[in-house]
Design a protein around this motif. Sequence first.
Motif, PDB file in Angstrom:
ATOM      1  N   GLN A  25       0.838  -1.193   0.000  1.00 24.39           N
ATOM      2  CA  GLN A  25       0.000   0.000   0.000  1.00 24.39           C
ATOM      3  C   GLN A  25       0.882   1.256   0.000  1.00 24.39           C
ATOM      4  O   GLN A  25       1.985   1.272   0.556  1.00 24.39           O
TER       5      GLN A  25
ATOM      6  N   GLY B 198       0.983   4.106   1.401  1.00 20.10           N
ATOM      7  CA  GLY B 198       1.359   4.834   2.597  1.00 20.10           C
ATOM      8  C   GLY B 198       2.362   4.113   3.468  1.00 20.10           C
ATOM      9  O   GLY B 198       2.653   4.564   4.583  1.00 20.10           O
ATOM     10  N   ASP B 199       2.914   3.007   2.994  1.00 20.98           N
ATOM     11  CA  ASP B 199       3.876   2.232   3.772  1.00 20.98           C
ATOM     12  C   ASP B 199       5.124   3.062   4.039  1.00 20.98           C
ATOM     13  O   ASP B 199       5.680   3.691   3.141  1.00 20.98           O
TER      14      ASP B 199
ATOM     15  N   GLU C 132      -1.159  -4.614   3.531  1.00 20.42           N
ATOM     16  CA  GLU C 132      -0.453  -3.987   4.646  1.00 20.42           C
ATOM     17  C   GLU C 132       0.529  -4.977   5.276  1.00 20.42           C
ATOM     18  O   GLU C 132       0.279  -6.173   5.327  1.00 20.42           O
TER      19      GLU C 132
ATOM     20  N   ASP D 236       2.582   3.050  10.620  1.00 22.10           N
ATOM     21  CA  ASP D 236       2.045   3.403   9.303  1.00 22.10           C
ATOM     22  C   ASP D 236       0.826   2.552   8.949  1.00 22.10           C
ATOM     23  O   ASP D 236       0.518   2.362   7.777  1.00 22.10           O
TER      24      ASP D 236
ATOM     25  N   PRO E  83      -2.487   1.477   7.797  1.00 20.12           N
ATOM     26  CA  PRO E  83      -3.405   2.247   6.952  1.00 20.12           C
ATOM     27  C   PRO E  83      -4.856   2.153   7.411  1.00 20.12           C
ATOM     28  O   PRO E  83      -5.208   1.325   8.257  1.00 20.12           O
TER      29      PRO E  83
ATOM     30  N   VAL F  58      -5.883  -1.493   0.715  1.00 19.73           N
ATOM     31  CA  VAL F  58      -6.143  -0.110   0.356  1.00 19.73           C
ATOM     32  C   VAL F  58      -6.348  -0.035  -1.154  1.00 19.73           C
ATOM     33  O   VAL F  58      -5.518  -0.537  -1.920  1.00 19.73           O
TER      34      VAL F  58
END
Length: 216
Positions: free
Chosen positions: A110, A112-113, A138, A145, A147, A205
């Motif tokens: 994902q 935003g990792d 994830e 982090d 998500p 995500v």
Amino acid sequence: MIALLPPRPAEIALLGAHCDDIPIGMGATLLSLTRAHPGMRVRALVLSGAGTEREAEERAALTAFCAGRSPELTVLDVPDGRAPAHWDRIKTAVAEFRRAGEPDLVFAPQAGDAHQDHRTLAQLVPTEFRDHLILGYEILKAEVDTPAPTVFHPVDAELVQLKSQLLHRYYPSQAGRDWFDETAFLASARIRGVQCRTEYAEAFVVDKAVIRWEKQ
């Protein structure tokens, strides 16, 4: 909870920065998919670990997670922790991987990792898989982090436990890490299960999706 029912997948693409990322992020989902669709083509690309014990672990593990059938796996030798410095090479590898098939679903880290290798791969995948549904998995780790996932896949308790067993069986090199234990794997799946009103789940995500209604 409202469910979206995708068509029967004929092919899936799996992308990971490191050996073990894919089974940790979506192992129970992979077990579920390959059991439900035994003829499905599975292709995988992993950025680091080529020529080491980690590659051998990954090949054996993904075969176990794919119901005993070896996926089409490519493992590169990008240095661990240095993916941003190898942007061009990774971009080329992802492009070649994209051209080698036509997956119905794409699984990748994902976006935003916090890990630089995961994040680099997550940023590149949509630049090549432009017309595909990309599910960002994830990976639980020390960085904060976690998500807010948008898609949940309920999985049976048996598959969650089997995921943990296979991770420990096929990745002995990771056994000493403080996050690599059954409690963490089961707890993560239980939390995602609570969030979608089931016992266990894996979550993803999705940044963008298209919905179409077929004419009757």
